[in-house]
Design an enzyme around this catalytic site. Structure first.
Site, PDB file in Angstrom:
ATOM      1  N   SER A  95      -5.793   3.495  -5.576  1.00  6.19           N
ATOM      2  CA  SER A  95      -6.118   3.006  -6.916  1.00  6.19           C
ATOM      3  C   SER A  95      -5.055   3.401  -7.930  1.00  6.19           C
ATOM      4  O   SER A  95      -4.421   4.443  -7.805  1.00  6.19           O
ATOM      5  CB  SER A  95      -7.470   3.548  -7.381  1.00  6.19           C
ATOM      6  OG  SER A  95      -7.736   3.054  -8.685  1.00  6.19           O
ATOM      7  N   LYS A 147     -13.498   3.598  -2.023  1.00  5.10           N
ATOM      8  CA  LYS A 147     -12.644   2.804  -2.935  1.00  5.10           C
ATOM      9  C   LYS A 147     -13.429   1.597  -3.460  1.00  5.10           C
ATOM     10  O   LYS A 147     -13.322   1.216  -4.625  1.00  5.10           O
ATOM     11  CB  LYS A 147     -11.368   2.353  -2.219  1.00  5.10           C
ATOM     12  CG  LYS A 147     -10.507   1.387  -3.036  1.00  5.10           C
ATOM     13  CD  LYS A 147     -10.076   2.006  -4.355  1.00  5.10           C
ATOM     14  CE  LYS A 147      -9.038   1.278  -5.167  1.00  5.10           C
ATOM     15  NZ  LYS A 147      -9.144  -0.111  -5.448  1.00  5.10           N
ATOM     16  N   GLU A 203     -15.737   0.825 -11.688  1.00  2.00           N
ATOM     17  CA  GLU A 203     -14.722   0.247 -12.604  1.00  2.00           C
ATOM     18  C   GLU A 203     -15.285  -1.005 -13.304  1.00  2.00           C
ATOM     19  O   GLU A 203     -15.124  -1.175 -14.520  1.00  2.00           O
ATOM     20  CB  GLU A 203     -13.483  -0.092 -11.768  1.00  2.00           C
ATOM     21  CG  GLU A 203     -12.386  -0.874 -12.443  1.00  2.00           C
ATOM     22  CD  GLU A 203     -11.273  -1.241 -11.431  1.00  2.00           C
ATOM     23  OE1 GLU A 203     -10.767  -0.337 -10.732  1.00  2.00           O
ATOM     24  OE2 GLU A 203     -10.922  -2.436 -11.332  1.00  2.00           O
ATOM     25  N   VAL A 209      -0.721  -5.606   2.472  1.00  2.00           N
ATOM     26  CA  VAL A 209      -0.782  -7.073   2.426  1.00  2.00           C
ATOM     27  C   VAL A 209      -2.167  -7.494   1.963  1.00  2.00           C
ATOM     28  O   VAL A 209      -3.094  -6.677   1.893  1.00  2.00           O
ATOM     29  CB  VAL A 209      -0.448  -7.703   3.801  1.00  2.00           C
ATOM     30  CG1 VAL A 209       0.948  -7.317   4.246  1.00  2.00           C
ATOM     31  CG2 VAL A 209      -1.463  -7.331   4.855  1.00  2.00           C
ATOM     32  N   HIS A 265     -15.662   2.890  -6.064  1.00  2.00           N
ATOM     33  CA  HIS A 265     -14.800   3.163  -7.225  1.00  2.00           C
ATOM     34  C   HIS A 265     -14.615   1.876  -8.031  1.00  2.00           C
ATOM     35  O   HIS A 265     -14.747   1.855  -9.255  1.00  2.00           O
ATOM     36  CB  HIS A 265     -13.444   3.699  -6.757  1.00  2.00           C
ATOM     37  CG  HIS A 265     -12.344   3.615  -7.776  1.00  2.00           C
ATOM     38  ND1 HIS A 265     -11.721   2.426  -8.122  1.00  2.00           N
ATOM     39  CD2 HIS A 265     -11.764   4.565  -8.551  1.00  2.00           C
ATOM     40  CE1 HIS A 265     -10.818   2.648  -9.060  1.00  2.00           C
ATOM     41  NE2 HIS A 265     -10.825   3.948  -9.331  1.00  2.00           N
TER      42      HIS A 265
HETATM   43  C1  6PG Z   1      -7.466  -0.149  -8.655  1.00  2.00           C
HETATM   44  C2  6PG Z   1      -8.020  -1.492  -8.991  1.00  2.00           C
HETATM   45  C3  6PG Z   1      -7.395  -2.511  -8.111  1.00  2.00           C
HETATM   46  C4  6PG Z   1      -7.500  -3.913  -8.641  1.00  2.00           C
HETATM   47  C5  6PG Z   1      -8.859  -4.489  -8.557  1.00  2.00           C
HETATM   48  C6  6PG Z   1      -9.159  -5.491  -9.622  1.00  2.00           C
HETATM   49  O1  6PG Z   1      -8.278   0.707  -8.329  1.00  2.00           O
HETATM   50  O2  6PG Z   1      -6.264   0.026  -8.744  1.00  2.00           O
HETATM   51  O3  6PG Z   1      -9.392  -1.509  -8.829  1.00  2.00           O
HETATM   52  O4  6PG Z   1      -7.937  -2.333  -6.840  1.00  2.00           O
HETATM   53  O5  6PG Z   1      -6.994  -3.989  -9.912  1.00  2.00           O
HETATM   54  O6  6PG Z   1      -8.902  -5.109  -7.305  1.00  2.00           O
HETATM   55  O7  6PG Z   1     -10.278  -6.125  -9.188  1.00  2.00           O
HETATM   56  P1  6PG Z   1     -10.826  -7.464  -9.763  1.00  2.00           P
HETATM   57  O8  6PG Z   1      -9.723  -8.473  -9.689  1.00  2.00           O
HETATM   58  O9  6PG Z   1     -11.954  -7.776  -8.847  1.00  2.00           O
HETATM   59  O10 6PG Z   1     -11.218  -7.176 -11.178  1.00  2.00           O
END
Ligand code: 6PG
Length: 485
Positions: A133, A187, A194, A79, A190
Site C-alpha cells: 500500500s 490488504k 480506506e 502486474v 485495508h
Molecule cells: C493502496 C491503495 C491502492 C489503490 C486502490 C484504489 O493501498 O495503495 O489502496 O491499492 O489505490 O486499489 O482502489 P479503487 O480504485 O478501488 O478506489
C-alpha cells in the site's frame, strides 16, 4: 541464455508505475535489481530515465531475468491482478528452481492467493502474496507491505522488504502477516477501511459545503486544522490539497469541475463480500462501497434529480445552529464513524484469521499501517496500545481509550445525523455507523421478532431467555409451544 557478471538480490516483473517505482526503491536502497517487462519499451524507459539511481539488470526474456537473480531467487510480480498474474507466475515457476520465491505484490483476491500458494508450493517453490500500500509515491519512497506465504520465506525476503518499507519511529512498516492468503486478505480489508475513511471524509465535506455553505478553500483550511489533531492522517491531508486546488481552465475550485461518480477497482467490494461470508457486519465499508455504486448510477440519478418528494426540509439557520459549533460536530461525527469502520475492519480480520487459521496479530497491522499506506493515521498508535492492553478485545470500540473518546463524540454524532436528515443531505456512513453503534450497545434488538416471524412461517424455531433448548409455537394449530430439540 545470457548470464550477467553479478547477480541481483531481487527482481521485479511488470514495470508499470508501481513496479518501476518499487524497483527504483530497491535500487536506491543499495540492492541490485533485476527488471523485466513483457514489452521491452517499459524496461528501456526505466533504465534510460532512472538507471543512474542504482544497479539494475534489465532482461528481455523471463529466462534471462531468472538467470540474473541470486539464489534463492526472489521475484516480485507487479502486474494487473487476475489472468495476467497466473500467466507470469507459471512462466516464472517454469524457469525457477525449488526454494525460489515468487512474490505477488498486486491487489490479488486472497482466495486466488490461497490457490496459487498451494499450486506453487506443490512444485517446491515458495509463493508469497504481499499486499503493498501507498500508491505510486509509497512504492518509490516507502510503502507499507503485508506479506503472507510461508514464514520461512520471510527469513530471506524480510530484510529486503524492511529496507524499502516506510519507517515509523525506526520501525519498518512490514512484517510477516501469516500463511498463504493472509497478506492479501489484510490488504483487502485495508482497502475496505480506506473506502470507508474516504467516504466519511466525503460526507464531512458535503455537510460543510451544502449545510454550512462553506467554499472549498475554506473547507480545506478546516481539514488542515483537523489534521493537526486526532484526525491526523494521510487522507485528511490530501483532502485539504484537493479542496484547495483551482482549475486552471475555468478558475473554479477543481472539486466543482470533477464529475461526481466514484470509480472502484474491486477491493472494497471484495471486503464486503468476504465479510458477508464470514458473517461480520462491516456496515461502514458496505455503505461506502454502495455510495460509490450509487454515485455511478447515472441514469437513475438523472431521473430522480429534482423529481422525488423531499418532505419538509430545513436549513442550518432554520434550525438555529451555529456554524462554528456545527463544524466541530461534523469533526466529531467523522471521528466516531471512522472508529466504527476500523473496529469493523479489525473484526473482519479476526474472523478471516480464525477461519483460515492464520493467527494474524492485530497489533502487527496497526503497527505497519502507521506509515506508508493510504490509511496511515496517528490514531493507529492507539489501536496498537488497545490490543497491547487486551489482545482479546471484543471490539476496538470497547477499549477504554476509545470508549472514553466515544463518550465525547456521541452527542455531536447524533446531532449531525439528525441535522443531515432534516436538511435532506445523504450521510450513509455517518448514519449507518451510528445505527451499528446503537445496535451493539442495545439491551434488546428486534431480532427477537424476526425469530418469531421465522418460526411462524417456516417453523425455524427460537430459543427462550428463561430455558435451554429450541422451541416452536404451533402457529396454525392451538398455538401451544413445543420443544424441538
Ligand atoms: C493502496 C491503495 C491502492 C489503490 C486502490 C484504489 O493501498 O495503495 O489502496 O491499492 O489505490 O486499489 O482502489 P479503487 O480504485 O478501488 O478506489
Amino acid at each position: 541464455m545470457t548470464q550477467p557478471d553479478s547477480l541481483a538480490q531481487i527482481g521485479v516483473v511488470g514495470l508499470a508505475v508501481m513496479g518501476s517505482n518499487l524497483a527504483r526503491n530497491f535500487a536506491r536502497n543499495g540492492h541490485t535489481v533485476a527488471v523485466y517487462n513483457r514489452s521491452a519499451g517499459k524496461t528501456d524507459a526505466l533504465i534510460a530515465e532512472h538507471g543512474s539511481e542504482g544497479r539494475f539488470i534489465p532482461s528481455y526474456t523471463i529466462e534471462d531475468f531468472v538467470a540474473s537473480l541470486e539464489k534463492p531467487r526472489r521475484a516480485i510480480i507487479m502486474v494487473q491482478a487476475g489472468a495476467a498474474t497466473d500467466a507470469v507466475i507459471n512462466q516464472l515457476a517454469d524457469a525457477m528452481d525449488p526454494g525460489d520465491i515468487i512474490i505477488d505484490g498486486g491487489n490479488a483476491l486472497y482466495t486466488d492467493t490461497i490457490r496459487r500458494e498451494k499450486e506453487i508450493s506443490a512444485r517446491g517453490l515458495h509463493f508469497v502474496g504481499a499486499g503493498i500500500s501507498g500508491g505510486e509515491e509509497g512504492a518509490l519512497n516507502g510503502p507499507s507491505i503485508m506479506p503472507g506465504g510461508p514464514a520461512e520465506s520471510y527469513k530471506s525476503l524480510g530484510p529486503l522488504l524492511e529496507s524499502i518499507a516506510a519507517k515509523v519511529d525506526g520501525t519498518p512498516c512490514v512484517t510477516h502477516i501469516g500463511p498463504d492468503g493472509a497478506g492479501h486478505f489484510v490488504k483487502m480489508v485495508h482497502n475496505g477501511i480506506e473506502y470507508a475513511d474516504m467516504q466519511v471524509i466525503g460526507e464531512a465535506y458535503h455537510l460543510l459545503r451544502y449545510a454550512a455553505g462553506m467554499e472549498p478553500a475554506e473547507i480545506a483550511e478546516v481539514f488542515r486544522e483537523w489534521n493537526a489533531g486526532d484526525l491526523d492522517s494521510y487522507l485528511i491531508g490530501i483532502t485539504a490539497e484537493v479542496l484547495s486546488q483551482v482549475d486552471a481552465e475555468t478558475g473554479k475550485p477543481l472539486i466543482d469541475v470533477i464529475v461526481d461518480e466514484a470509480g472502484q477497482k474491486g477491493t472494497g467490494r471484495w471486503t464486503v463480500k468476504a465479510a458477508l461470508d464470514l458473517g461480520i457486519p462491516v456496515t461502514g465499508i458496505g455503505e461506502a462501497v454502495f455510495a460509490r455504486a450509487l454515485s455511478g448510477a447515472t441514469a437513475q440519478r438523472a431521473a430522480a434529480r429534482d423529481n422525488l418528494p423531499t418532505g419538509t426540509l430545513s436549513t442550518l439557520a432554520g434550525r438555529g445552529v451555529d456554524r462554528e459549533a456545527f463544524v466541530e460536530d461534523v469533526r466529531r461525527a467523522l471521528f466516531a464513524s471512522k472508529l466504527v469502520a476500523y473496529a469493523q475492519g479489525f473484526d473482519e480480520i479476526r474472523a478471516g484469521s480464525d477461519e483460515h487459521n492464520w493467527n494474524v496479530d492485530p497489533r502487527d497491522l496497526a503497527t505497519i499501517w502507521r506509515g506508508g499506506c493510504i490509511i496511515r493515521a496517528k490514531f493507529l498508535n492507539r489501536i496498537v496500545e488497545a490490543y497491547n492492553e487486551n489482545p482479546d478485545l471484543e471490539s476496538l470500540l470497547l477499549d477504554p481509550y476509545f470508549k472514553g473518546e466515544l463518550g465525547t463524540l456521541v452527542d455531536s454524532w447524533r446531532r449531525v445525523v439528525v441535522l443531515a436528515t432534516e436538511l435532506g443531505l445523504p450521510v450513509p456512513v455517518f448514519a449507518s455507523s451510528l445505527s451499528y453503534y446503537d445496535s451493539l450497545r442495545a439491551e434488546r434488538l428486534p431480532a427477537a421478532l424476526i425469530q418469531g416471524q421465522r418460526d411462524f412461517f417456516g417453523a425455524h424455531t427460537y430459543r427462550r431467555l428463561d430455558r435451554e433448548g429450541s422451541f416452536h409455537t404451533l402457529w396454525s394449530g392451538d398455538r401451544t409451544e413445543v420443544r424441538t430439540d
